[in-house]
Every structure is written in structure tokens, then in C-alpha cells.
Design a protein around this motif. Structure first.
Motif, short mmCIF file in Angstrom:
data_model
loop_
_atom_site.label_atom_id
_atom_site.label_comp_id
_atom_site.label_asym_id
_atom_site.label_seq_id
_atom_site.Cartn_x
_atom_site.Cartn_y
_atom_site.Cartn_z
N SER A 114 -8.57 5.88 5.13
CA SER A 114 -7.31 5.24 6.10
C SER A 114 -6.46 6.31 6.87
O SER A 114 -6.09 6.32 7.65
CB SER A 114 -6.47 4.54 5.20
OG SER A 114 -5.71 5.13 4.67
N ASP B 189 -4.00 -0.40 16.17
CA ASP B 189 -3.34 0.22 14.13
C ASP B 189 -2.51 -0.93 14.46
O ASP B 189 -1.75 -0.36 12.37
CB ASP B 189 -2.96 1.88 14.30
CG ASP B 189 -3.83 3.10 14.52
OD1 ASP B 189 -4.60 2.97 13.94
OD2 ASP B 189 -4.20 3.73 15.90
N THR C 270 -4.97 6.58 1.56
CA THR C 270 -6.42 6.49 0.76
C THR C 270 -7.30 7.72 1.61
O THR C 270 -7.26 8.23 3.14
CB THR C 270 -7.62 5.13 1.20
OG1 THR C 270 -6.89 5.10 2.69
CG2 THR C 270 -6.78 3.63 0.31
N GLY D 76 -2.68 -2.77 10.96
CA GLY D 76 -4.48 -2.39 10.13
C GLY D 76 -4.18 -2.21 8.75
O GLY D 76 -3.14 -1.61 8.50
N GLU D 77 -5.91 -1.43 8.96
CA GLU D 77 -6.02 -0.99 7.24
C GLU D 77 -5.69 0.27 7.45
O GLU D 77 -5.68 0.29 5.88
CB GLU D 77 -7.44 -1.42 6.72
CG GLU D 77 -7.45 -3.46 6.68
CD GLU D 77 -8.94 -3.02 6.04
OE1 GLU D 77 -9.95 -2.59 6.77
OE2 GLU D 77 -9.36 -4.33 5.60
N ARG D 78 -5.11 0.86 8.37
CA ARG D 78 -4.67 2.32 7.77
C ARG D 78 -3.85 2.48 7.85
O ARG D 78 -2.96 3.65 7.59
CB ARG D 78 -5.72 2.94 9.56
CG ARG D 78 -6.44 3.03 10.18
CD ARG D 78 -7.23 3.87 10.83
NE ARG D 78 -6.38 5.37 11.34
CZ ARG D 78 -6.23 5.55 11.92
NH1 ARG D 78 -5.44 4.99 12.90
NH2 ARG D 78 -5.67 7.09 11.60
N PRO E 207 0.76 -0.79 0.30
CA PRO E 207 0.11 0.08 -0.21
C PRO E 207 1.11 1.12 -0.19
O PRO E 207 2.20 1.34 0.31
CB PRO E 207 -0.86 0.00 1.26
CG PRO E 207 -1.08 -0.89 1.76
CD PRO E 207 1.30 -2.33 1.07
N ARG F 116 -1.69 5.37 5.41
CA ARG F 116 -1.77 4.49 4.22
C ARG F 116 -2.64 5.82 3.16
O ARG F 116 -3.67 6.75 3.82
CB ARG F 116 -2.50 3.81 4.02
CG ARG F 116 -2.54 2.74 2.92
CD ARG F 116 -3.88 1.40 2.80
NE ARG F 116 -2.95 0.05 3.64
CZ ARG F 116 -3.13 -1.12 3.99
NH1 ARG F 116 -4.33 -1.24 3.23
NH2 ARG F 116 -2.05 -1.62 4.95
N ARG G 215 -8.78 -10.85 8.59
CA ARG G 215 -9.46 -9.07 8.89
C ARG G 215 -8.74 -8.08 8.28
O ARG G 215 -8.86 -7.13 8.93
CB ARG G 215 -9.84 -9.77 10.45
CG ARG G 215 -10.71 -10.42 11.00
CD ARG G 215 -10.19 -10.67 12.52
NE ARG G 215 -10.23 -9.63 13.26
CZ ARG G 215 -10.24 -9.48 14.65
NH1 ARG G 215 -10.04 -10.86 15.19
NH2 ARG G 215 -9.95 -8.56 15.70
N GLY G 216 -7.42 -8.22 7.90
CA GLY G 216 -7.27 -7.23 7.47
C GLY G 216 -5.74 -6.98 7.95
O GLY G 216 -5.16 -6.38 7.52
N TRP G 217 -5.10 -7.31 8.90
CA TRP G 217 -3.92 -7.47 9.51
C TRP G 217 -2.28 -7.99 9.14
O TRP G 217 -3.35 -8.98 8.36
CB TRP G 217 -4.37 -8.09 10.94
CG TRP G 217 -4.91 -7.24 12.01
CD1 TRP G 217 -6.76 -7.18 11.95
CD2 TRP G 217 -4.78 -5.71 12.32
NE1 TRP G 217 -6.28 -6.12 13.27
CE2 TRP G 217 -5.16 -5.85 13.68
CE3 TRP G 217 -3.61 -4.95 12.90
CZ2 TRP G 217 -5.68 -4.25 13.93
CZ3 TRP G 217 -3.42 -4.24 13.93
CH2 TRP G 217 -4.02 -3.52 14.26
N ARG G 218 -1.95 -7.35 8.36
CA ARG G 218 -1.10 -7.91 8.21
C ARG G 218 0.80 -7.70 8.76
O ARG G 218 0.47 -6.49 9.11
CB ARG G 218 -0.35 -7.11 6.85
CG ARG G 218 -1.65 -7.35 4.77
CD ARG G 218 -1.14 -9.25 4.72
NE ARG G 218 -2.54 -9.09 4.18
CZ ARG G 218 -3.89 -10.13 4.19
NH1 ARG G 218 -3.62 -10.12 5.78
NH2 ARG G 218 -4.65 -9.71 3.54
#
Length: 346
Positions: A339, A243, A336, A306-308, A104, A334, A264-267
Motif C-alpha cells: 500500500s 485513493d 504495508t 481506499g486500501e492504500r 490500519p 498505510r 470493495r475495501g472503501w472505508r
């Protein structure tokens, strides 16, 4: 003329070699598949940590089977070759994200946060080296597991207060201590009730709040019940506006709790930075078998975002005296509009 004895033995030896490679690989695949269904088996959970090693096993066995199939076309060889190829493709698919996952883009002008997580091996690590690494790498937040009162005293003697004056968590008597040490103010400090120490805190990065967890679930030694209970606590804690999560998870990306977080989006920061497979334990020659120091075999230390968040950098950090490599990640917002809410430019 009869064939020489050595030539008669070669096919049998070749089959044995293929079995030595193929059978363990199949068992590792099976462990990965059934681990969610076998609740309390610590042995099975520990086996899953070695899942990446099935890929070279399948690949080498497949190469040998391909040669054998080209020569003799036996049905049993064909079946074994199919198993090897299928396993190789499956494990390559599971492992591919750490080499070629999504990256991202960071939001322009957003502040960054560098986090270093280190397991201090019950106070055996070289704390001065940890602090030097943190300062040299311009780390904002240290997440330390297995920190003892003696470890904390040595860190303070090395100049901890001047660099990281803000802290959350507490030192322990042995392996249960976990602390978050920050050069930015911390607020909303909360204990996360895993069996070993885990803590949540909000760090203010140039006025921008970032909620993070420092975690250390118990290992799957003997029964995996405590390990699963602690990961359930972490899974619930991350739903409360978190986060970033950092620490010694005592779990690899292949374990069911980590796969559930990924769903669930955690990377992993290492995945988003495409640094490749990077095991962190055992390190520094701390674990020996027959007098020989084992290399790093499994990746159980992580920084998850997380996704942010986007990841600017991720790497392992060597630390003398502990059986864990440290893990470092530099993150930012990120790119967006959704986010980036809550992140402001410096």
C-alpha cells in the motif's frame, strides 16, 4: 374487589408503548434489507438513512417486553421479545464498526494529507468561517459542494488565493457547483458526470501523487432513479486509481451504494478512526419542524479512503449558515509494503 380503572389500563398502555417502539424499528430493518431490491423508491431510500435509530427502539422495547415476559409468560410476549433481541443484535453488529473497527497503522515517515469537505447550502454558508476553519486546522485540500459564483467571490475576498491557489471544478448557479481547492498543485483534472458537480484531480503532496474525487450525487427526492444513477457513476469512477473520495454523498453507510463500496475495501475515515456514529445533517438549526430546530439526524457527508491509506484523524467541523457539518480527515499511507507504493517520506 374490582381492580381500579387505572390499573386495568396499565398493561394496555405498556403494550402500546412497546408497539410504538418495536414496529418502527422492524420497519427500518425491513427497509435496510429490501432497499437493494426496490430500485426507484425514494421514500424507501430516505427511510434507510434512519437505520441507526432502530437500535434504541429495539433495546427499549426489549426491556419492556422482558419485564412483561417475567410477569406473565405469554407466548405473544415471548415472540415479540425474540424479535426485539434479534433486531438489537443485528443493528449493533451493523453499527459496531464505527466504534470498534480496524485501525490500519500508518507507514512511518509518510506525508499526511488533511481534507475538509463542506456543503455550502447553495452559497448560504459563512465562507469566511469555512476558510478560517481550514486554516486553523491546517487543511491541505478543501472539497466544497453547492458553491456558487458569489460564494467563490466571498472566499477570494477572505484570502482564498493566498492559502489555496490551486483549484479544480467550477462554481454553479445554485446546488450544482463543486470545487476542489488545494494548497498543493493539482493535475489530471477530470469531471465525474453526476447530475450535480463531481470532479477528480491528483494532488501532489510533497512530490507524492494522491488521486481524489470530490462528489455530490443528487438526493433521493421523489424517485431514487437519479440518485442511483449518480452513485453508479461514482462506483465506476473509484476504479480508476482513486485513493480518496470526499463530499456530500446524500447517502449514509446503510445505503446499498455505500455498502457496495465498503465491500470493495472503501472505508469511512470516521469508521477507521473509531469516532463513533456522527450524523452531519441537518446542522446549524437550518431545518425546523413546528418551529423547533432539528438536531443532526443522519450521516450523509463522508471522507472515504481506499486500501492504500490510513487515517490519522477524523472529525466533524461546525460551519455557520449551512445545514451540513463539515467532515475533516487527515490521512497518510498505510503501513504495508504494497500500500505504501507511491508514497515517499518528506
Amino acid at each position: 374487589m374490582a381492580a381500579p380503572v387505572w390499573s386495568r389500563g396499565r398493561p394496555r398502555a405498556g403494550r402500546g408503548l412497546v408497539l410504538v417502539l418495536l414496529v418502527p424499528a422492524v420497519l427500518l430493518t425491513g427497509a435496510w434489507l429490501v432497499e437493494p431490491l426496490v430500485g426507484q423508491s425514494g421514500t424507501l431510500v430516505r427511510a434507510v438513512a434512519f437505520t441507526p435509530y432502530a437500535l434504541p427502539g429495539y433495546a427499549l422495547a426489549g426491556a419492556g417486553l422482558l419485564v412483561a415476559w417475567a410477569r406473565h409468560r405469554r407466548p405473544a410476549t415471548g415472540v415479540a421479545l425474540l424479535v426485539a433481541v434479534t433486531g438489537c443484535l443485528l443493528h449493533a453488529w451493523w453499527l459496531a464498526p464505527v466504534y470498534a473497527g480496524a485501525e490500519p497503522a500508518p507507514a512511518a515517515g509518510s506525508p499526511s494529507l488533511a481534507v475538509l469537505s463542506v456543503n455550502l447550502l447553495g452559497g448560504a454558508a459563512d465562507e469566511a468561517a469555512v476558510l478560517r476553519q481550514a486554516v486553523d486546522r491546517d487543511v491541505d485540500v478543501l472539497v466544497l459542494q453547492e458553491i456558487t459564483a458569489a460564494s467563490l467571490a466571498r472566499l477570494e475576498s477572505a484570502g482564498l488565493e493566498a492559502r489555496y491557489p490551486h483549484r479544480a471544478g467550477r462554481a454553479g448557479a445554485d446546488v450544482e457547483g463543486t470545487m476542489i481547492l488545494s494548497r498543493h498543485p493539482l493535475s489530471r483534472v477530470e469531471r465525474v458526470r453526476t447530475g450535480f458537480g463531481s470532479w477528480a484531480a491528483t494532488v501532489a503532496v510533497r512530490g507524492t501523487p494522491v488521486r481524489l474525487l470530490g462528489v455530490h450525487p443528487r438526493p433521493p427526492i421523489g424517485s431514487a432513479r437519479d440518485w442511483r444513477d449518480d452513485h453508479a457513476v461514482i462506483a465506476e469512477a473509484v476504479t480508476r486509481g482513486v485513493d480518496l473520495v470526499a463530499g456530500d454523498f446524500n447517502a449514509t453507510a446503510d445505503h446499498r451504494p455505500m455498502r457496495a463500496l465498503a465491500g470493495r475495501g472503501w472505508r469511512s475515515a470516521a469508521e477507521l478512526a473509531n469516532v463513533g456514529w456522527a450524523p452531519t445533517w441537518p446542522a446549524d438549526g437550518q431545518v425546523r419542524v413546528l418551529g423547533l430546530a432539528l438536531p443532526r439526524l443522519v450521516g450523509i457527508d463522508h471522507v472515504l479512503v481506499g486500501e492504500r491509506l490510513a487515517v490519522l484523524e477524523a472529525s466533524r467541523v461546525p460551519v455557520p449558515g449551512t445545514d451540513h457539518s463539515g467532515v475533516l480527515a487527515e490521512v497518510t499511507a498505510r503501513a504495508t509494503s504494497e500500500s505504501a507504493v507511491g508514497w515517499r517520506a518528506p
